[in-house]
Design a protein around this motif. Structure first.
Motif, PDB file in Angstrom:
ATOM      1  N   ASN A 107       0.599  -0.839  -0.300  1.00 20.78           N
ATOM      2  CA  ASN A 107      -0.279  -0.212  -0.046  1.00 20.78           C
ATOM      3  C   ASN A 107       0.722   1.355  -0.078  1.00 20.78           C
ATOM      4  OD1 ASN A 107       1.004  -0.158   2.627  1.00 20.78           O
ATOM      5  ND2 ASN A 107      -0.509   0.287   3.807  1.00 20.78           N
ATOM      6  N   SER A 108       2.089   1.086  -0.807  1.00 18.89           N
ATOM      7  CA  SER A 108       2.579   2.271  -1.047  1.00 18.89           C
ATOM      8  C   SER A 108       2.201   3.620  -1.268  1.00 18.89           C
ATOM      9  CB  SER A 108       3.817   1.980  -1.419  1.00 18.89           C
ATOM     10  OG  SER A 108       4.286   0.839  -0.929  1.00 18.89           O
ATOM     11  N   PHE A 109       2.526   4.283  -0.179  1.00 20.25           N
ATOM     12  CA  PHE A 109       2.208   6.104  -1.027  1.00 20.25           C
ATOM     13  C   PHE A 109       0.498   6.191  -0.459  1.00 20.25           C
ATOM     14  CE2 PHE A 109       5.185   5.780  -4.173  1.00 20.25           C
ATOM     15  CZ  PHE A 109       6.067   6.084  -3.815  1.00 20.25           C
ATOM     16  N   ILE A 110      -0.202   5.002   0.237  1.00 18.11           N
ATOM     17  CA  ILE A 110      -1.649   5.462   0.698  1.00 18.11           C
ATOM     18  C   ILE A 110      -1.827   6.895   1.367  1.00 18.11           C
ATOM     19  CG2 ILE A 110      -1.137   4.115   2.571  1.00 18.11           C
ATOM     20  CD1 ILE A 110      -3.917   3.802  -0.340  1.00 18.11           C
ATOM     21  N   ASP A 111      -1.002   7.198   2.325  1.00 15.92           N
ATOM     22  CA  ASP A 111      -1.339   8.613   2.755  1.00 15.92           C
ATOM     23  C   ASP A 111      -1.435   9.300   2.208  1.00 15.92           C
ATOM     24  OD1 ASP A 111      -1.711   6.918   5.207  1.00 15.92           O
ATOM     25  OD2 ASP A 111      -0.295   6.943   5.450  1.00 15.92           O
ATOM     26  N   GLU A 112      -0.258   9.418   0.936  1.00 18.46           N
ATOM     27  CA  GLU A 112      -0.256  10.809   0.272  1.00 18.46           C
ATOM     28  C   GLU A 112      -1.260  10.730  -1.078  1.00 18.46           C
ATOM     29  OE1 GLU A 112       4.070   9.128   0.479  1.00 18.46           O
ATOM     30  OE2 GLU A 112       2.031   8.250   0.552  1.00 18.46           O
ATOM     31  N   ALA A 113      -1.568   9.637  -1.721  1.00 21.95           N
ATOM     32  CA  ALA A 113      -2.626   9.513  -2.164  1.00 21.95           C
ATOM     33  C   ALA A 113      -3.843   9.999  -1.785  1.00 21.95           C
ATOM     34  CB  ALA A 113      -2.305   7.751  -2.967  1.00 21.95           C
ATOM     35  N   MET A 114      -4.225   9.515  -0.964  1.00 24.13           N
ATOM     36  CA  MET A 114      -5.820   9.731  -0.008  1.00 24.13           C
ATOM     37  C   MET A 114      -5.266  11.806   0.087  1.00 24.13           C
ATOM     38  SD  MET A 114      -7.049   6.575   2.478  1.00 24.13           S
ATOM     39  CE  MET A 114      -7.673   4.618   1.485  1.00 24.13           C
ATOM     40  N   LYS A 115      -4.839  11.793   0.463  1.00 17.32           N
ATOM     41  CA  LYS A 115      -4.737  12.810   1.165  1.00 17.32           C
ATOM     42  C   LYS A 115      -4.796  13.926  -0.110  1.00 17.32           C
ATOM     43  CE  LYS A 115      -0.856  16.519   3.253  1.00 17.32           C
ATOM     44  NZ  LYS A 115       0.140  16.607   4.425  1.00 17.32           N
ATOM     45  N   TYR A 116      -4.023  13.494  -0.925  1.00 20.29           N
ATOM     46  CA  TYR A 116      -4.290  14.833  -2.155  1.00 20.29           C
ATOM     47  C   TYR A 116      -4.799  14.403  -2.994  1.00 20.29           C
ATOM     48  CZ  TYR A 116      -0.226  16.904  -0.149  1.00 20.29           C
ATOM     49  OH  TYR A 116       0.737  17.242   0.144  1.00 20.29           O
ATOM     50  N   ASN A 117      -6.232  13.578  -2.863  1.00 23.54           N
ATOM     51  CA  ASN A 117      -6.993  13.040  -3.542  1.00 23.54           C
ATOM     52  C   ASN A 117      -7.233  12.529  -4.559  1.00 23.54           C
ATOM     53  OD1 ASN A 117      -9.290  14.396  -1.409  1.00 23.54           O
ATOM     54  ND2 ASN A 117      -8.568  16.396  -2.190  1.00 23.54           N
ATOM     55  N   ASN A 118      -6.760  11.552  -4.972  1.00 25.10           N
ATOM     56  CA  ASN A 118      -6.613  11.034  -5.996  1.00 25.10           C
ATOM     57  C   ASN A 118      -7.012  10.324  -6.894  1.00 25.10           C
ATOM     58  OD1 ASN A 118      -3.196  11.658  -7.309  1.00 25.10           O
ATOM     59  ND2 ASN A 118      -3.052  11.454  -4.869  1.00 25.10           N
ATOM     60  N   LYS A 119      -7.730   9.404  -7.069  1.00 25.00           N
ATOM     61  CA  LYS A 119      -8.566   9.187  -7.770  1.00 25.00           C
ATOM     62  C   LYS A 119      -7.866   7.249  -7.391  1.00 25.00           C
ATOM     63  CE  LYS A 119     -11.585  11.374  -9.438  1.00 25.00           C
ATOM     64  NZ  LYS A 119     -13.450  11.590  -9.049  1.00 25.00           N
ATOM     65  N   LEU A 120      -8.630   6.033  -6.742  1.00 24.13           N
ATOM     66  CA  LEU A 120      -7.920   4.974  -5.998  1.00 24.13           C
ATOM     67  C   LEU A 120      -8.719   4.226  -6.728  1.00 24.13           C
ATOM     68  CD1 LEU A 120      -6.388   5.919  -2.643  1.00 24.13           C
ATOM     69  CD2 LEU A 120      -5.530   6.501  -4.934  1.00 24.13           C
ATOM     70  N   ILE A 121      -8.192   2.922  -7.212  1.00 26.86           N
ATOM     71  CA  ILE A 121      -8.544   1.367  -7.580  1.00 26.86           C
ATOM     72  C   ILE A 121      -7.589  -0.015  -6.205  1.00 26.86           C
ATOM     73  CG2 ILE A 121      -8.534  -0.096  -8.967  1.00 26.86           C
ATOM     74  CD1 ILE A 121      -9.456   1.522 -11.247  1.00 26.86           C
ATOM     75  N   PHE A 122      -8.114  -0.814  -5.446  1.00 25.83           N
ATOM     76  CA  PHE A 122      -7.997  -1.558  -5.078  1.00 25.83           C
ATOM     77  C   PHE A 122      -8.013  -2.764  -5.699  1.00 25.83           C
ATOM     78  CE2 PHE A 122      -9.046   1.785  -2.073  1.00 25.83           C
ATOM     79  CZ  PHE A 122      -7.788   2.510  -1.886  1.00 25.83           C
ATOM     80  N   ILE A 123      -6.871  -3.794  -6.444  1.00 26.44           N
ATOM     81  CA  ILE A 123      -7.423  -5.060  -6.264  1.00 26.44           C
ATOM     82  C   ILE A 123      -6.621  -6.045  -5.305  1.00 26.44           C
ATOM     83  CG2 ILE A 123      -6.430  -6.553  -7.828  1.00 26.44           C
ATOM     84  CD1 ILE A 123      -7.852  -4.114  -9.237  1.00 26.44           C
ATOM     85  N   ASP A 124      -7.735  -6.638  -4.919  1.00 26.22           N
ATOM     86  CA  ASP A 124      -6.969  -7.669  -3.862  1.00 26.22           C
ATOM     87  C   ASP A 124      -7.243  -9.727  -4.656  1.00 26.22           C
ATOM     88  OD1 ASP A 124      -7.401  -9.498  -1.896  1.00 26.22           O
ATOM     89  OD2 ASP A 124      -8.835  -8.209  -0.394  1.00 26.22           O
ATOM     90  N   GLY A 125      -6.021  -9.652  -4.705  1.00 24.28           N
ATOM     91  CA  GLY A 125      -6.074 -11.124  -5.518  1.00 24.28           C
ATOM     92  C   GLY A 125      -5.961 -11.549  -4.794  1.00 24.28           C
TER      93      GLY A 125
END
Length: 336
Positions: A107-125
């Motif tokens: 989950n690298s960069f997850i805090d920054e990605a959320m803080k700056y409101n990036n669009k996210l997709i999570f894949i759980d395989g």
């Protein structure tokens, strides 16, 4: 579309859990690269997927799950991808979308990605039913072994690179049932991809079943090589698991042709959990397993047409390009 694809391994120079590769991560990355080209940045870099880089580093295939068959060397030009300044680019919302290829593992960069409101997709395989619940609703969440309907969680399943799919069926296969029997390690004799594929290409039917999870690359490899899966207990597969796999068609094939297993010693083709009383009885009545595939085809002349139809279905529906388009189209439709 500029896409940052965070791979499952945050230290690509060291194989996690003894293996570099992770199927769901790798297949989706391949599909995205097929559709969007160099606009898809894999970080920190799935070098083991690249023909040039894996050869440069002299990749030892013992560190690839499944010997790398079907997923090895499916990308090119490792060093043409700009993987610089990722953290700054996330802060500036440079990417249209950030995809976590295996959210359970990296989950690298997850805090920054959320803080700056990036669009996210999570894949759980993962095979397990466990979810990263705190992330559900923070972006689109795709779960491979999805058993029950969960708000904001969507099904996803394996796929195969289009260029790996056989052009046409082999009309005169050698084997009625594929020599490789899942779970029977003494039948795992195929050292390279070509030999493995030729085994299925030369088989009318290929035996398969649920392992830890329902979704398994072997199911697709049987189809992509023009063989028909005899998929034990496929009727028990949850509706939301392997949703794009032709479960109804394969279930009908299994129901109609499973009796071919009566030609074989059940102790040699079934794990204990599949060896019911009916199959146990066949141990005493089975016929020679040297039954001619040609004779069987002559008596069942619809078989090759069925093999052709399922191969065509595979080409049209089960490629990594289809997989990538499914994920991105879901993202677009929910972000209008």
């Amino acid at each position: 579309m500029k896409i940052l694809f965070i791979t499952h391994n945050n230290n690509p120079n060291t194989p996690p859990n003894n293996y570099y590769n992770e199927y769901m991560n790798d297949l989706l990355l391949h599909g995205l690269r097929e559709v969007y080209g160099k606009d898809v940045i894999d970080y920190p870099g799935a070098w083991y997927l690249y023909k040039d880089e894996s050869r440069k580093r002299q990749l030892d295939k013992k560190y690839l799950w499944g010997k790398g068959i079907t997923t090895h060397e499916i990308l090119d030009n490792y060093n043409l991808i700009d993987r610089s300044d990722i953290s700054e680019k996330i802060k500036k919302k440079y990417f249209d979308l950030i995809i976590y290829g295996s959210i359970q593992r990296n989950n690298s960069f997850i805090d920054e990605a959320m803080k700056y409101n990036n669009k996210l997709i999570f894949i759980d395989g993962e095979d397990s039913q466990l979810l990263q619940k705190k992330l559900i609703g923070k972006g689109l969440y795709f779960k491979r072994e999805l058993k029950n309907s969960i708000k904001y969680v969507f099904p996803i399943n394996f796929a195969i690179p289009k260029n790996k799919i056989l052009n046409n069926i082999k009309a005169d296969p050698k084997f009625l049932l594929s020599p490789l029997i899942p779970g029977k390690l003494d039948t795992y004799i195929y050292k390279n991809e070509n030999d493995y594929y030729e085994m299925y290409q030369n088989s009318i039917f290929g035996l398969t079943y649920k392992k830890v999870g329902w979704d398994c690359l072997r199911h697709y490899e049987i189809l992509m090589n023009g063989s028909l899966p005899i998929f034990l207990n496929i009727n028990k597969c949850p509706d939301l698991t392997m949703q794009n796999f032709p479960k109804k068609i394969i279930g009908e094939i299994t129901n109609k042709y499973e009796k071919i297993l009566n030609f074989y010693n059940p102790f040699k083709i079934f794990k204990k959990k599949f060896l019911n009383m009916s199959r146990f009885f066949n141990f005493f009545t089975y016929k020679s397993k040297d039954i001619s595939a040609l004779d069987y085809l002559q008596k069942n002349q619809d078989i090759n047409e069925l093999r052709f139809q399922t191969l065509e279905f595979t080409k049209k529906n089960l490629t990594t390009q289809n997989l990538a388009k499914y994920v991105i189209n879901k993202f677009i439709s929910l972000n209008k």
